[in-house]
Design a protein around this motif. Structure first.
Motif, PDB file in Angstrom:
ATOM      1  N   HIS A 199      37.040  31.509  36.950  1.00  0.00           N
ATOM      2  CA  HIS A 199      37.144  32.226  35.674  1.00  0.00           C
ATOM      3  C   HIS A 199      38.588  32.493  35.274  1.00  0.00           C
ATOM      4  N   ILE A 200      39.476  32.650  36.234  1.00  0.00           N
ATOM      5  CA  ILE A 200      40.889  32.856  35.895  1.00  0.00           C
ATOM      6  C   ILE A 200      41.494  31.588  35.306  1.00  0.00           C
ATOM      7  N   PHE A 201      41.231  30.437  35.920  1.00  0.00           N
ATOM      8  CA  PHE A 201      41.916  29.212  35.521  1.00  0.00           C
ATOM      9  C   PHE A 201      41.151  28.351  34.525  1.00  0.00           C
ATOM     10  N   LEU A 202      39.813  28.405  34.528  1.00  0.00           N
ATOM     11  CA  LEU A 202      39.056  27.533  33.633  1.00  0.00           C
ATOM     12  C   LEU A 202      38.410  28.270  32.466  1.00  0.00           C
ATOM     13  N   GLU A 203      38.241  29.567  32.560  1.00  0.00           N
ATOM     14  CA  GLU A 203      37.674  30.342  31.454  1.00  0.00           C
ATOM     15  C   GLU A 203      38.444  31.642  31.238  1.00  0.00           C
ATOM     16  N   PRO A 204      39.755  31.564  31.033  1.00  0.00           N
ATOM     17  CA  PRO A 204      40.515  32.814  30.883  1.00  0.00           C
ATOM     18  C   PRO A 204      40.209  33.558  29.586  1.00  0.00           C
ATOM     19  N   ASP A 205      39.645  32.884  28.597  1.00  0.00           N
ATOM     20  CA  ASP A 205      39.360  33.532  27.324  1.00  0.00           C
ATOM     21  C   ASP A 205      38.046  34.314  27.337  1.00  0.00           C
ATOM     22  N   GLU A 206      37.209  34.119  28.359  1.00  0.00           N
ATOM     23  CA  GLU A 206      35.950  34.855  28.485  1.00  0.00           C
ATOM     24  C   GLU A 206      36.208  36.139  29.277  1.00  0.00           C
ATOM     25  N   ILE A 207      36.613  37.194  28.584  1.00  0.00           N
ATOM     26  CA  ILE A 207      37.027  38.432  29.233  1.00  0.00           C
ATOM     27  C   ILE A 207      35.870  39.100  29.985  1.00  0.00           C
ATOM     28  N   GLY A 208      34.686  39.093  29.416  1.00  0.00           N
ATOM     29  CA  GLY A 208      33.531  39.723  30.060  1.00  0.00           C
ATOM     30  C   GLY A 208      33.198  39.073  31.396  1.00  0.00           C
ATOM     31  N   GLU A 209      33.181  37.741  31.407  1.00  0.00           N
ATOM     32  CA  GLU A 209      32.887  37.025  32.645  1.00  0.00           C
ATOM     33  C   GLU A 209      34.024  37.175  33.649  1.00  0.00           C
ATOM     34  N   LEU A 210      35.242  37.250  33.161  1.00  0.00           N
ATOM     35  CA  LEU A 210      36.385  37.455  34.050  1.00  0.00           C
ATOM     36  C   LEU A 210      36.302  38.826  34.719  1.00  0.00           C
ATOM     37  N   LEU A 211      35.966  39.850  33.958  1.00  0.00           N
ATOM     38  CA  LEU A 211      35.819  41.189  34.534  1.00  0.00           C
ATOM     39  C   LEU A 211      34.657  41.241  35.528  1.00  0.00           C
ATOM     40  N   MET A 212      33.575  40.527  35.220  1.00  0.00           N
ATOM     41  CA  MET A 212      32.438  40.487  36.133  1.00  0.00           C
ATOM     42  C   MET A 212      32.822  39.806  37.447  1.00  0.00           C
ATOM     43  N   SER A 213      33.577  38.727  37.376  1.00  0.00           N
ATOM     44  CA  SER A 213      33.982  38.031  38.599  1.00  0.00           C
ATOM     45  C   SER A 213      34.986  38.861  39.411  1.00  0.00           C
ATOM     46  N   VAL A 214      35.860  39.609  38.732  1.00  0.00           N
ATOM     47  CA  VAL A 214      36.762  40.523  39.437  1.00  0.00           C
ATOM     48  C   VAL A 214      35.936  41.608  40.134  1.00  0.00           C
ATOM     49  N   GLY A 215      34.922  42.104  39.449  1.00  0.00           N
ATOM     50  CA  GLY A 215      34.040  43.111  40.050  1.00  0.00           C
ATOM     51  C   GLY A 215      33.296  42.587  41.259  1.00  0.00           C
ATOM     52  N   LEU A 216      32.816  41.339  41.172  1.00  0.00           N
ATOM     53  CA  LEU A 216      32.122  40.731  42.311  1.00  0.00           C
ATOM     54  C   LEU A 216      33.043  40.598  43.515  1.00  0.00           C
ATOM     55  N   PHE A 217      34.242  40.080  43.276  1.00  0.00           N
ATOM     56  CA  PHE A 217      35.176  39.895  44.386  1.00  0.00           C
ATOM     57  C   PHE A 217      35.611  41.236  44.973  1.00  0.00           C
ATOM     58  N   LEU A 218      35.847  42.217  44.124  1.00  0.00           N
ATOM     59  CA  LEU A 218      36.235  43.538  44.597  1.00  0.00           C
ATOM     60  C   LEU A 218      35.102  44.188  45.391  1.00  0.00           C
ATOM     61  N   ALA A 219      33.865  44.080  44.884  1.00  0.00           N
ATOM     62  CA  ALA A 219      32.718  44.628  45.609  1.00  0.00           C
ATOM     63  C   ALA A 219      32.558  43.941  46.957  1.00  0.00           C
ATOM     64  N   ASN A 220      32.735  42.630  46.978  1.00  0.00           N
ATOM     65  CA  ASN A 220      32.631  41.886  48.234  1.00  0.00           C
ATOM     66  C   ASN A 220      33.691  42.327  49.226  1.00  0.00           C
ATOM     67  N   THR A 221      34.928  42.462  48.764  1.00  0.00           N
ATOM     68  CA  THR A 221      36.020  42.887  49.634  1.00  0.00           C
ATOM     69  C   THR A 221      35.775  44.297  50.170  1.00  0.00           C
ATOM     70  N   LEU A 222      35.310  45.207  49.311  1.00  0.00           N
ATOM     71  CA  LEU A 222      35.048  46.578  49.744  1.00  0.00           C
ATOM     72  C   LEU A 222      33.895  46.658  50.745  1.00  0.00           C
ATOM     73  N   VAL A 223      32.846  45.882  50.515  1.00  0.00           N
ATOM     74  CA  VAL A 223      31.715  45.875  51.450  1.00  0.00           C
ATOM     75  C   VAL A 223      32.166  45.368  52.817  1.00  0.00           C
ATOM     76  N   VAL A 224      32.937  44.300  52.849  1.00  0.00           N
ATOM     77  CA  VAL A 224      33.421  43.764  54.125  1.00  0.00           C
ATOM     78  C   VAL A 224      34.341  44.767  54.809  1.00  0.00           C
ATOM     79  N   ALA A 225      35.247  45.375  54.066  1.00  0.00           N
ATOM     80  CA  ALA A 225      36.176  46.345  54.661  1.00  0.00           C
ATOM     81  C   ALA A 225      35.421  47.559  55.204  1.00  0.00           C
ATOM     82  N   TYR A 226      34.445  48.040  54.465  1.00  0.00           N
ATOM     83  CA  TYR A 226      33.690  49.227  54.890  1.00  0.00           C
ATOM     84  C   TYR A 226      32.816  48.928  56.102  1.00  0.00           C
TER      85      TYR A 226
END
Length: 145
Positions: free
Chosen positions: A107-134
């Motif tokens: 989403h960063i490199f191929l769909e940078p103009d889709e802000i909603g999907e970019l925010l959703m993918s940032v949320g997914l990665f952040l949630a994944n990182t937090l779950v693993v860390a916790y």
């Protein structure tokens, strides 16, 4: 049960649910013929929409292998189910890290103009990182004396 535990359960459900939802769509869509994909990508190139052409070629390339798109969907389904269950959430989260990173970079490199999907993918990665860390806190003794 404190607020922190509830927050991480909600993150697990969000991450697992999104992965399961995303995996189901990979089994529903039929694959396009190679010539159709090339013609569609060329049409967007002719219209000076190179980023859309790259997007089509990337996703269709995974589908054209005949197996990779289905393996990705199956992986998202299995790891999404693992993340939801507390005992296996660390394993599922670890296996989902490269997948969510790929979704984010896509989403960063191929769909940078889709802000909603970019925010959703940032949320997914952040949630994944937090779950693993916790979930890995209890296993830190394996890495640090």
């Amino acid at each position: 049960m404190n607020i922190k535990s509830i927050l991480f359960i909600v993150l697990q459900l969000f991450l697992g649910g999104m992965m399961i939802y995303g995996s189901i769509s990979k089994f529903e869509t039929p694959f396009a013929e190679t010539q159709e994909v090339v013609d569609k990508a060329q049409k967007y190139l002719d219209e000076d929409k190179e980023h859309i052409s790259k997007l089509i070629l990337y996703v269709s390339g995974m589908k054209q292998t005949g197996y990779f798109w289905l393996v990705l969907g199956l992986s998202e389904l299995i790891f999404g189910l693992l993340v939801i269950w507390k005992k296996t959430s660390l394993i599922g989260g670890l296996f989902l890290l490269p997948i969510t990173l790929n979704i984010l970079l896509f989403h960063i490199f191929l769909e940078p103009d889709e802000i909603g999907e970019l925010l959703m993918s940032v949320g997914l990665f952040l949630a994944n990182t937090l779950v693993v860390a916790y979930r890995s806190k209890s296993l830190n003794f394996l890495l640090v004396k």
